[in-house]
Design a protein around this motif. Structure first.
Motif, short mmCIF file in Angstrom:
data_model
loop_
_atom_site.label_atom_id
_atom_site.label_comp_id
_atom_site.label_asym_id
_atom_site.label_seq_id
_atom_site.Cartn_x
_atom_site.Cartn_y
_atom_site.Cartn_z
N LYS A 178 -110.97 -66.10 21.98
CA LYS A 178 -110.58 -67.05 23.03
C LYS A 178 -111.18 -66.64 24.37
O LYS A 178 -111.62 -67.48 25.16
N PHE A 179 -111.18 -65.34 24.63
CA PHE A 179 -111.74 -64.83 25.88
C PHE A 179 -113.21 -65.26 26.03
O PHE A 179 -113.63 -65.76 27.08
N PHE A 180 -114.00 -65.06 24.99
CA PHE A 180 -115.42 -65.46 25.03
C PHE A 180 -115.55 -66.97 25.15
O PHE A 180 -116.31 -67.49 25.98
N GLU A 181 -114.81 -67.69 24.32
CA GLU A 181 -114.97 -69.14 24.25
C GLU A 181 -114.52 -69.81 25.55
O GLU A 181 -115.12 -70.79 25.98
N THR A 182 -113.48 -69.28 26.18
CA THR A 182 -112.97 -69.92 27.40
C THR A 182 -114.03 -69.89 28.49
O THR A 182 -114.34 -70.93 29.09
N GLU A 183 -114.63 -68.74 28.73
CA GLU A 183 -115.62 -68.68 29.80
C GLU A 183 -116.90 -69.45 29.44
O GLU A 183 -117.42 -70.21 30.23
N LEU A 184 -117.37 -69.24 28.22
CA LEU A 184 -118.64 -69.86 27.83
C LEU A 184 -118.52 -71.39 27.77
O LEU A 184 -119.47 -72.10 28.13
#
Ligand code: SF4
Length: 235
Positions: A178-184
């Motif tokens: 989620k951390f990666f997907e939220t920013e990207l």
């Protein structure tokens, strides 16, 4: 200095270029009229708990017997399949997983991967996770690299880099994802995201194998100015 997933993506893309994952033998599938996406599925199952070099040996064996298609894996007898995939380790367990997976594709989707993937991504994920022996990393690798759908794959290399920089020190698979997907997802369109997740995961794996190994080679590392692990190491 702070690093974000998007900054990480840009630095690694500059360093390694397009890696065009997942590694597969397109000419084999053209010659045999088989679906290359099935090779990704087989590879994702065989790579569990083993190095990719062992998977490659098993894939060569499967190809030599024209086994890289749903019908032939479904039809082949168990002992023969065990012999072919033996180099990938845990071959009895993995034979069962391949048999179960092909049986599920044949029974539910007539062995048609278009039919299987042409659905809501999270429904596919939930269904994959309900199959015995398919965990989040395998499910997401299948969705991203075979289904060409936008989901970020987390693996041991991602965790190591996240922890060392640090980028994100969450424990759970879903939290890191989620951390990666939220920013990207704030920086790229939905269409672009599939490519970004594909390249970012591939380049994290290559980066960790090249520099950020168990004993890291920090001197040559392009992320060293962001890295607190390196600072601790050389203090
Ligand atoms: S500086 Fe060293 S520990 Fe930090 S990311 Fe690079 S290789 Fe890994």
């Amino acid at each position: 200095m702070i690093i974000t997933p998007n900054k990480l993506y840009k630095i690694l893309l500059k360093e390694f270029g397009d890696l065009n994952w997942w590694p597969m033998d397109k000419s084999y599938h053209e010659k045999n009229g088989s679906d290359p996406r099935f090779e990704v599925i087989v590879g994702a199952i065989l790579t569990q708990n083993t190095a990719w070099s062992n998977v490659e040996k098993a894939l060569i064996n499967l190809k030599s017997q024209n086994m890289l298609n749903i019908k032939n894996i479904f039809d082949v007898n168990i002992t023969e399949l065990q012999g072919l995939i033996r180099p990938s380790g845990f071959f009895k367990q993995k034979t069962k997983r391949l048999k179960d997976f092909t049986s599920y594709l044949k029974t539910r989707y007539q062995g048609d991967l278009d039919y299987f993937f042409d659905r809501d991504m999270y429904t596919i994920r939930e269904e994959l996770l309900s199959l015995k022996g398919i965990g989040p990393e395998t499910a997401d690798s299948i969705i991203l690299y075979a289904g060409n759908l936008p989901i970020f794959v987390v693996d041991a290399y991602t965790r190591r880099i996240c922890e060392r920089l640090p980028l994100n020190t969450n424990i759970s698979y879903e939290e890191i994802q989620k951390f990666f997907e939220t920013e990207l997802s704030h920086n790229y369109t939905k269409k672009e995201l599939t490519k970004v997740y594909n390249e970012l995961h591939a380049s994290i794996v290559l980066f960790a194998k090249t520099y950020c190994k168990k004993n890291p080679e920090c001197i040559k590392c392009s992320l060293k100015k962001f890295c607190s692990f390196k600072r601790d190491l050389f203090q």
